[in-house]
Scaffold this motif. Structure first.
Motif, short mmCIF file in Angstrom:
data_model
loop_
_atom_site.label_atom_id
_atom_site.label_comp_id
_atom_site.label_asym_id
_atom_site.label_seq_id
_atom_site.Cartn_x
_atom_site.Cartn_y
_atom_site.Cartn_z
N UNK A 1 8.11 2.44 6.30
CA UNK A 1 9.09 3.50 6.06
C UNK A 1 8.97 4.57 7.14
N UNK A 2 9.97 5.45 7.26
CA UNK A 2 9.88 6.52 8.26
C UNK A 2 8.63 7.37 8.09
N UNK A 3 8.06 7.78 9.22
CA UNK A 3 6.88 8.64 9.33
C UNK A 3 5.58 7.98 8.88
N UNK A 4 5.63 6.70 8.56
CA UNK A 4 4.39 6.00 8.20
C UNK A 4 3.59 5.70 9.46
N UNK B 1 0.85 -1.18 0.00
CA UNK B 1 0.00 0.00 0.00
C UNK B 1 0.89 1.24 0.00
N UNK B 2 0.47 2.26 -0.76
CA UNK B 2 1.28 3.46 -0.90
C UNK B 2 1.01 4.52 0.16
N UNK B 3 0.15 4.20 1.13
CA UNK B 3 -0.18 5.17 2.18
C UNK B 3 -1.49 5.87 1.95
N UNK B 4 -2.19 5.49 0.85
CA UNK B 4 -3.46 6.14 0.52
C UNK B 4 -4.53 5.09 0.22
N UNK B 5 -5.76 5.57 0.07
CA UNK B 5 -6.87 4.67 -0.27
C UNK B 5 -7.50 4.05 0.96
N UNK C 1 -0.09 7.59 5.42
CA UNK C 1 1.11 8.35 5.71
C UNK C 1 2.38 7.83 5.09
N UNK C 2 2.40 6.63 4.55
CA UNK C 2 3.62 6.11 3.95
C UNK C 2 3.46 4.67 3.52
N UNK C 3 4.35 4.23 2.67
CA UNK C 3 4.26 2.86 2.14
C UNK C 3 4.43 1.82 3.25
N UNK C 4 3.65 0.77 3.13
CA UNK C 4 3.83 -0.38 4.01
C UNK C 4 3.62 -1.65 3.19
N UNK C 5 4.43 -2.66 3.46
CA UNK C 5 4.37 -3.93 2.76
C UNK C 5 4.02 -5.03 3.75
#
Length: 278
Positions: free
Chosen positions: A131-134, A106-110, A240-244
């Protein structure tokens, strides 16, 4: 009479072709095997490593209210959430949720990713890398949440970032489980592993093998006067940021095992013997 010419079969050519085909098939099979998640015994893979089958869109919305809606209204809301998952980010030209190298990204949106299937008592395991700040989390039975965030980020609002991930962050301040017992996050770029046990309203969480929540009651974020729903979906919250995510496995817990877990923790599982055996 001219001597007859004997044409030898082109065995070398055939063998090379067969070997080449076998090699390609072997590589394809290996690639498929590498992307196929392999759940432990008793567990089911909720993510197949290839697509979003079994997942729909979701949000911070009371699952019981969702189920109480007229079917047409409920379907329309779910369709809207699911469409949001697949919207294309103009910066990356990829959907907000997609699969890459056997990982759910996920790119941090949706909208959030929500299982189609509701679950009751269960043992749940998942790996994640962010990632940082996610900022992210895992909703249990649709209720927020097992917290995931950047413990190195400044925290002027005193939200508890420095204590790390894994706590039941939406519990009331000072309540058991609100903050993780230890800081167990790995450095960015490395995979983290959660194991979560949920029986009734009680939740235990291990992050990277360390206990961060011990048999704490998960408060009902939507109405703290009532317990969490008996069943509900798993939701992967993110912003807020990418997560896998990868290795998303779940094992349902039946009544007898649930009662045993509660009894070991010194709780009355809710049953009273009314037959004396005579």
């Amino acid at each position: 009479m001219a001597p007859m010419k004997h044409t030898l079969p082109r065995r070398g050519f055939v063998s090379a072709a067969v070997a080449g085909t076998a090699l390609l098939l072997g590589v394809a099979a290996t690639s498929l095997a590498q992307s196929e998640p392999r759940p432990p015994i008793g567990f089911t893979a909720l993510f197949n490593g290839r697509d979003l089958m079994g997942w729909r869109g979701g949000d911070t919305f009371d699952y019981r209210k969702l189920m109480a809606m007229p079917e047409a209204e409920r379907s329309k809301m779910i369709e809207k959430w699911t469409a949001s998952m697949h919207e294309v980010n103009p910066k990356t030209e990829k959907p907000h949720w997609y699969v890459e190298n056997g990982e759910l990204v996920n790119d941090g949106f949706g909208a959030y990713a929500s299982t189609d299937t509701p679950y009751g008592d269960f043992e749940f395991m998942v790996d994640y890398k962010t990632v940082p700040k996610a900022d992210s989390g895992i909703y249990l039975r649709g209720v927020p949440q097992v917290q995931i965030w950047d413990h190195t980020e400044a925290d002027p609002q005193n939200l508890g970032r420095a204590k790390g991930s894994g706590g039941l962050w939406n519990n009331s301040p000072g309540k058991p489980g609100k903050d993780p017992l230890v800081l167990a996050d790995k450095p960015f770029g490395e995979w983290n592993s959660f194991r979560t046990l949920m029986v009734g309203s009680r939740v235990s969480v291990w992050l990277n093998g360390q206990a961060v929540v011990d048999h704490a009651v998960l408060e009902n974020y939507y109405d703290r006067k009532v317990p969490v729903p008996a069943t509900g979906p798993i939701r992967l919250q993110t912003h807020g940021g990418e997560i896998r995510w990868r290795n998303i496995f779940l094992r349902p817990i039946a009544g007898e095992e649930a009662n045993s877990i509660l009894s070991r923790k010194g709780e009355d599982p809710g049953f009273t013997t009314i037959f004396n055996g005579k």
